[in-house]
Design a protein around this motif. Sequence first.
Motif, PDB file in Angstrom:
ATOM      1  N   ILE A  17      -6.811  -0.864   3.593  1.00 30.90           N
ATOM      2  CA  ILE A  17      -7.056   0.280   2.709  1.00 30.90           C
ATOM      3  C   ILE A  17      -6.421   1.564   3.249  1.00 30.90           C
ATOM      4  CG2 ILE A  17      -9.132  -0.714   1.694  1.00 30.90           C
ATOM      5  CD1 ILE A  17     -10.777   1.134   3.553  1.00 30.90           C
ATOM      6  N   LYS A  31     -11.039  -3.295   4.858  1.00 34.60           N
ATOM      7  CA  LYS A  31     -12.350  -3.534   4.250  1.00 34.60           C
ATOM      8  C   LYS A  31     -12.270  -4.852   3.494  1.00 34.60           C
ATOM      9  CE  LYS A  31     -15.619  -1.584   0.991  1.00 34.60           C
ATOM     10  NZ  LYS A  31     -16.830  -1.028   1.503  1.00 34.60           N
ATOM     11  N   LEU A  70       0.835  -1.199   0.000  1.00 35.12           N
ATOM     12  CA  LEU A  70       0.000   0.000   0.000  1.00 35.12           C
ATOM     13  C   LEU A  70       0.872   1.252   0.000  1.00 35.12           C
ATOM     14  CD1 LEU A  70      -3.200   0.594   2.054  1.00 35.12           C
ATOM     15  CD2 LEU A  70      -1.502   2.368   1.852  1.00 35.12           C
ATOM     16  N   HIS A 111      -4.976   3.858   0.622  1.00 39.24           N
ATOM     17  CA  HIS A 111      -4.940   3.183  -0.677  1.00 39.24           C
ATOM     18  C   HIS A 111      -5.457   4.121  -1.770  1.00 39.24           C
ATOM     19  CE1 HIS A 111      -6.039   0.291  -3.808  1.00 39.24           C
ATOM     20  NE2 HIS A 111      -5.341  -0.626  -3.159  1.00 39.24           N
ATOM     21  N   PHE A 159      -9.129   4.309  -2.439  1.00 38.74           N
ATOM     22  CA  PHE A 159     -10.014   4.657  -1.322  1.00 38.74           C
ATOM     23  C   PHE A 159      -9.767   6.084  -0.825  1.00 38.74           C
ATOM     24  CE2 PHE A 159     -10.078   0.094  -1.491  1.00 38.74           C
ATOM     25  CZ  PHE A 159     -11.406  -0.217  -1.242  1.00 38.74           C
TER      26      PHE A 159
END
Length: 154
Positions: free
Chosen positions: A67, A62, A17, A84, A87
């Motif tokens: 995220i 999630k 990420l 992320h 998101f």
Amino acid sequence: MITRKATENDASQITRLFYETVNSVNQKDYSKAQIAIWAGNSQNIDYWLNCIKSQFFIVAEKDSLIIGFASLDEMAFVDFMYVHKDFQNFGVATELLHSLELDAYKKEFTGIWSDVSITSKPFFLKKGFKEKEIYTKKIHDIEFENTIMIKSFE
């Protein structure tokens, strides 16, 4: 979305990420050379494991996908705040920051502070942080403009 304390098992998703966010979200504000230096630490797994162990390090998740992540160290420093790329603008960073602030209150900190990138500066300003100092840092002869920002709980 749930927010929880990070574990060592999260390290691979966290590093991925981090790398992907820096290489996508931050490219609007930084050069390719700056991005390469910034994202270069993404594969240093020992570094990330140490941060997870030594800081209040949380993830937003999630459907089993991390995220976002954020951390607060023992000096009231918001070390990480990454969301992320898919998101962004869904309240993930707001939720992460809220969790960090709750932890800071429990530790009786009088405020929190961070070393903020150009990209994340508008978010921190909206959340009540104030600019303390704009400065240029240098990593391997590559310069970055960052801002020290503080939020007081008074």
